[in-house]
Enzyme design. Structure first.
Site, PDB file in Angstrom:
ATOM      1  N   HIS A 114       0.845  -1.193   0.000  1.00 42.01           N
ATOM      2  CA  HIS A 114       0.000   0.000   0.000  1.00 42.01           C
ATOM      3  C   HIS A 114       0.880   1.243   0.000  1.00 42.01           C
ATOM      4  O   HIS A 114       1.953   1.250   0.615  1.00 42.01           O
ATOM      5  CB  HIS A 114      -0.916   0.005   1.231  1.00 42.01           C
ATOM      6  CG  HIS A 114      -1.825  -1.174   1.289  1.00 42.01           C
ATOM      7  ND1 HIS A 114      -3.005  -1.258   0.595  1.00 42.01           N
ATOM      8  CD2 HIS A 114      -1.709  -2.355   1.950  1.00 42.01           C
ATOM      9  CE1 HIS A 114      -3.594  -2.417   0.826  1.00 42.01           C
ATOM     10  NE2 HIS A 114      -2.820  -3.103   1.652  1.00 42.01           N
ATOM     11  N   THR A 164      13.290  -8.385   2.772  1.00 46.17           N
ATOM     12  CA  THR A 164      12.878  -7.144   2.126  1.00 46.17           C
ATOM     13  C   THR A 164      13.544  -6.938   0.765  1.00 46.17           C
ATOM     14  O   THR A 164      13.066  -6.132  -0.034  1.00 46.17           O
ATOM     15  CB  THR A 164      13.212  -5.937   3.015  1.00 46.17           C
ATOM     16  OG1 THR A 164      14.636  -5.871   3.206  1.00 46.17           O
ATOM     17  CG2 THR A 164      12.532  -6.060   4.372  1.00 46.17           C
ATOM     18  N   LYS A 165      14.657  -7.655   0.523  1.00 43.11           N
ATOM     19  CA  LYS A 165      15.397  -7.509  -0.733  1.00 43.11           C
ATOM     20  C   LYS A 165      15.782  -8.896  -1.251  1.00 43.11           C
ATOM     21  O   LYS A 165      15.743  -9.883  -0.521  1.00 43.11           O
ATOM     22  CB  LYS A 165      16.651  -6.663  -0.520  1.00 43.11           C
ATOM     23  CG  LYS A 165      16.352  -5.222  -0.115  1.00 43.11           C
ATOM     24  CD  LYS A 165      17.635  -4.425   0.057  1.00 43.11           C
ATOM     25  CE  LYS A 165      17.338  -2.978   0.444  1.00 43.11           C
ATOM     26  NZ  LYS A 165      18.575  -2.187   0.644  1.00 43.11           N
ATOM     27  N   ARG A 182      26.092 -16.413   5.318  1.00 40.10           N
ATOM     28  CA  ARG A 182      27.236 -17.142   4.749  1.00 40.10           C
ATOM     29  C   ARG A 182      26.783 -17.925   3.535  1.00 40.10           C
ATOM     30  O   ARG A 182      25.582 -18.115   3.299  1.00 40.10           O
ATOM     31  CB  ARG A 182      27.825 -18.103   5.786  1.00 40.10           C
ATOM     32  CG  ARG A 182      26.868 -19.189   6.243  1.00 40.10           C
ATOM     33  CD  ARG A 182      27.543 -20.126   7.222  1.00 40.10           C
ATOM     34  NE  ARG A 182      26.663 -21.166   7.719  1.00 40.10           N
ATOM     35  CZ  ARG A 182      26.413 -22.318   7.084  1.00 40.10           C
ATOM     36  NH1 ARG A 182      26.995 -22.573   5.905  1.00 40.10           N
ATOM     37  NH2 ARG A 182      25.608 -23.223   7.639  1.00 40.10           N
TER      38      ARG A 182
END
Length: 205
Positions: A114, A164-165, A182
Site C-alpha cells: 500500500h 525485504t530484498k 554465509r
C-alpha cells in the site's frame, strides 16, 4: 486500463470494485472447503489444490490451514513443494515457487503493498509485485517475504526473518531485515545441526 487489469502491472489500483471482489470471493470459497478437509482426505486435498492453484506439480503437500487472498489462484508451485501449518500467500499477483522448496510453520509470502501516502491508503489503494522463490529452498518458521523479492535456488532463510530484498542462490540468510550470513559450503556436507554430523551411510540414495 481497468482496475482489474492493473492487478498484475504494479500500478496503484482500487481492489474493492465489484468485478474484482466477486471473482476473489469465488476462489476464497474453494479455499474454505480445502481448509475444512479431514486429515485422512489426502487424495481430495491433492485434487483440490490442482483446481485452486494456477500451477502445481506432483507430490506437493500443503498442511491446512492455508491462507490466501485469492485462494491460490495466482500461485505457481513446482514439484514436491511442502508447506507446514499456517502458510499465508498474499497472492494478489503471482507467486512462483520452485521444486522441493519447504516452508516452515506460519510463513507469509506477500505480493501486495500500500502507498505510504495517507490520502491514498485511506481510499484502500494498493499495488502488487510478484515474488519468486527458487528450487530447493527452505524458509524457516515465521519467515516473511515482502513484495517483489526473489530468493535464489538452494538458499535457506532463517526462522523469523523478514526478507525485504533479493537473496542470492546457495546462501544462508537471516534477520530483520534479512541479510546473507554465509554461503552454503563443505562444512554443510559434514554437519547438519550444531555439532551433529551427517551419517552418510544412513542417507537414502
Amino acid at each position: 486500463m481497468t482496475e482489474k487489469e492493473k492487478i498484475h502491472t504494479g500500478d496503484i489500483y482500487d481492489p474493492c470494485g465489484d468485478e474484482i471482489m466477486s471473482e476473489q470471493l469465488s476462489y476464497l470459497e474453494k479455499l474454505y472447503d480445502y481448509n475444512a478437509t479431514r486429515p485422512t482426505e489426502q487424495a481430495k486435498r491433492a485434487t483440490m489444490l490442482k483446481e485452486m492453484l494456477a500451477e502445481i506439480g506432483e507430490d506437493c503437500y500443503i498442511e491446512p490451514p492455508l491462507h490466501s487472498n485469492w485462494g491460490g489462484h495466482h500461485v505457481h508451485f513446482g514439484n514436491a513443494v511442502y508447506a507446514n501449518f499456517g502458510l499465508t500467500l498474499v497472492d494478489d499477483t503471482h507467486i512462483y515457487v520452485g521444486d522441493n522448496t519447504m516452508f516452515g510453520p506460519n510463513c507469509v509470502i506477500a505480493t501486495a503493498g500500500h502507498p505510504v501516502l495517507p490520502e491514498l491508503r485511506e481510499k484502500a489503494y494498493q499495488f502488487n509485485m510478484p515474488v519468486h522463490i527458487g528450487r530447493n529452498c527452505w524458509l524457516g518458521a515465521g519467515v516473511i517475504v515482502l513484495p517483489g523479492v526473489t530468493i535464489g535456488d538452494n538458499s535457506v532463510i532463517g526462522a523469523g526473518s523478514v526478507v525485504t530484498k533479493d537473496i542470492p542462490a546457495n546462501v544462508v540468510a537471516v534477520g530483520n531485515p534479512c541479510r546473507v550470513l554465509r554461503e552454503i559450503g563443505e562444512r554443510d556436507r559434514e554437519i547438519y545441526f550444531r555439532d551433529r554430523k551427517i551419517d552418510w551411510d544412513t542417507i537414502k540414495g
